[in-house]
Design a protein around this motif. Structure first.
Motif, PDB file in Angstrom:
ATOM      1  N   UNK A 243       0.812  -1.206   0.000  1.00  0.00           N
ATOM      2  CA  UNK A 243       0.000   0.000   0.000  1.00  0.00           C
ATOM      3  C   UNK A 243       0.848   1.259   0.000  1.00  0.00           C
ATOM      4  N   UNK A 244       1.926   1.244   0.773  1.00  0.00           N
ATOM      5  CA  UNK A 244       2.826   2.403   0.801  1.00  0.00           C
ATOM      6  C   UNK A 244       3.487   2.607  -0.561  1.00  0.00           C
ATOM      7  N   UNK A 245       3.931   1.505  -1.155  1.00  0.00           N
ATOM      8  CA  UNK A 245       4.581   1.617  -2.473  1.00  0.00           C
ATOM      9  C   UNK A 245       3.631   2.177  -3.528  1.00  0.00           C
ATOM     10  N   UNK A 246       2.346   1.858  -3.397  1.00  0.00           N
ATOM     11  CA  UNK A 246       1.374   2.310  -4.395  1.00  0.00           C
ATOM     12  C   UNK A 246       0.810   3.690  -4.090  1.00  0.00           C
ATOM     13  N   UNK A 247       1.309   4.325  -3.024  1.00  0.00           N
ATOM     14  CA  UNK A 247       0.917   5.688  -2.723  1.00  0.00           C
ATOM     15  C   UNK A 247      -0.321   5.838  -1.868  1.00  0.00           C
ATOM     16  N   UNK A 248      -0.805   4.769  -1.264  1.00  0.00           N
ATOM     17  CA  UNK A 248      -1.981   4.866  -0.410  1.00  0.00           C
ATOM     18  C   UNK A 248      -1.630   5.542   0.913  1.00  0.00           C
ATOM     19  N   UNK A 249      -2.610   6.208   1.501  1.00  0.00           N
ATOM     20  CA  UNK A 249      -2.441   6.778   2.830  1.00  0.00           C
ATOM     21  C   UNK A 249      -2.599   5.678   3.876  1.00  0.00           C
ATOM     22  N   UNK A 250      -2.219   6.001   5.104  1.00  0.00           N
ATOM     23  CA  UNK A 250      -2.391   5.051   6.201  1.00  0.00           C
ATOM     24  C   UNK A 250      -3.856   4.651   6.349  1.00  0.00           C
ATOM     25  N   UNK A 251      -4.737   5.632   6.298  1.00  0.00           N
ATOM     26  CA  UNK A 251      -6.169   5.347   6.449  1.00  0.00           C
ATOM     27  C   UNK A 251      -6.683   4.457   5.313  1.00  0.00           C
ATOM     28  N   UNK A 252      -6.182   4.697   4.104  1.00  0.00           N
ATOM     29  CA  UNK A 252      -6.610   3.874   2.964  1.00  0.00           C
ATOM     30  C   UNK A 252      -6.133   2.437   3.123  1.00  0.00           C
ATOM     31  N   UNK A 253      -4.912   2.260   3.606  1.00  0.00           N
ATOM     32  CA  UNK A 253      -4.404   0.904   3.823  1.00  0.00           C
ATOM     33  C   UNK A 253      -5.213   0.206   4.907  1.00  0.00           C
ATOM     34  N   UNK A 254      -5.494   0.936   5.982  1.00  0.00           N
ATOM     35  CA  UNK A 254      -6.261   0.342   7.077  1.00  0.00           C
ATOM     36  C   UNK A 254      -7.657  -0.065   6.619  1.00  0.00           C
ATOM     37  N   UNK A 255      -8.269   0.769   5.788  1.00  0.00           N
ATOM     38  CA  UNK A 255      -9.624   0.478   5.305  1.00  0.00           C
ATOM     39  C   UNK A 255      -9.648  -0.704   4.349  1.00  0.00           C
TER      40      UNK A 255
END
Length: 267
Positions: A243-255
């Motif tokens: 998720x981090x590599x693809x540019x997602x935020x922390x909240x987006x990864x958690x969701x």
């Protein structure tokens, strides 16, 4: 004390669980020839109930406390034990207990975290002895081994092995079948978590561990459960890294994180 449930793990080893009552982490007590060794002492206010419960199991005095890590739900009861009780922790945990920083994964109440319980009690309950990698207490049937396999939940996670009973108290490094806490405020790590667990699992295999005491589980688990948990942690950390590599935020990864169906019974 009535809220504390007792599970006998061996002739002289017991699991004391009061999870439903909000007492904090699980406690193990080991009855030796000279006295009782207590592993973790729960939340504030639970030290005396622990002492009362121990008296229903044995009339021997508590001689030693081993704290597995710094969090308040595992160390706060220390302050209620007699001043002559020896208290042993991994060396990083002693430093963490001096600061009592809040866990990074726990939302803090309005007004900030509670005061340092050890400061409030003029240093009572603080660690007296430390170890770096390993320590042995007692011998023969009373032997206890303390091991530090590296950073995981915190940077001072002690694991307590009772060789005669083949029981390993892992506490919150393997708290239960669910997402582990990775406490960056107290030196914990996500990236290295599975590696530390693997070292513990290899040790458990080598020593034929039959039961694992978890920090927040109703009963014990097995080596097979531990290996499954390692796979779960790897999957979770991998998903976060992707998720981090693809540019997602922390909240987006958690969701977006959903427990894979193969992990039956996980929270």
């Amino acid at each position: 004390a009535a809220a504390i449930k007792v599970e006998k793990l061996a002739d002289n080893l017991y699991l004391l669980n009061a999870l439903a009552a909000g007492a904090g982490g699980n406690t193990s007590i080991f009855i030796t020839a000279t006295g009782v060794v207590v592993v973790d002492t729960k939340n504030p206010g639970w030290g005396q109930p622990l002492l009362d419960k121990i008296k229903t199991i044995t009339n021997k005095p508590v001689t030693t406390i081993i704290n597995t890590h710094t969090h308040g739900d595992h160390v706060s009861g220390n302050v209620d034990f007699p001043a002559n009780v020896d208290i042993i922790v991994q060396e990083n945990t002693k430093a963490n207990m001096g600061a009592m920083r809040p866990a990074s994964f726990v939302a803090q109440p309005t007004g900030g975290p509670p005061p340092n319980i050890f400061t409030q009690h003029n240093g009572a309950g603080m660690a007296k002895r430390t170890f770096k990698d390993t320590m042995t207490i007692g011998n023969g049937a009373d032997r206890i081994e303390l091991h530090y396999f590296g950073r995981a939940h915190t940077n001072g996670d002690a694991m307590v092995f009772f060789p005669a009973a083949r029981v390993l108290h892992m506490a919150d490094v393997f708290a239960n079948k669910g997402l582990p806490g990775m406490d960056s405020n107290n030196g914990g790590t996500g990236v290295g978590y599975a590696d530390t667990l693997t070292k513990a699992a290899d040790f458990a295999d080598k020593n034929n561990v039959e039961k694992i005491v978890n920090g927040h589980n109703e009963t014990t688990t097995t080596r097979a459960d531990l290996r499954e948990f390692i796979s779960y942690v790897k999957d979770f950390v991998g998903a976060v890294q992707e998720g981090k590599r693809s540019g997602k935020t922390v909240d987006q990864v958690a969701a977006s994180w959903k427990t894979p169906p193969k992990y039956a019974g996980y929270e």
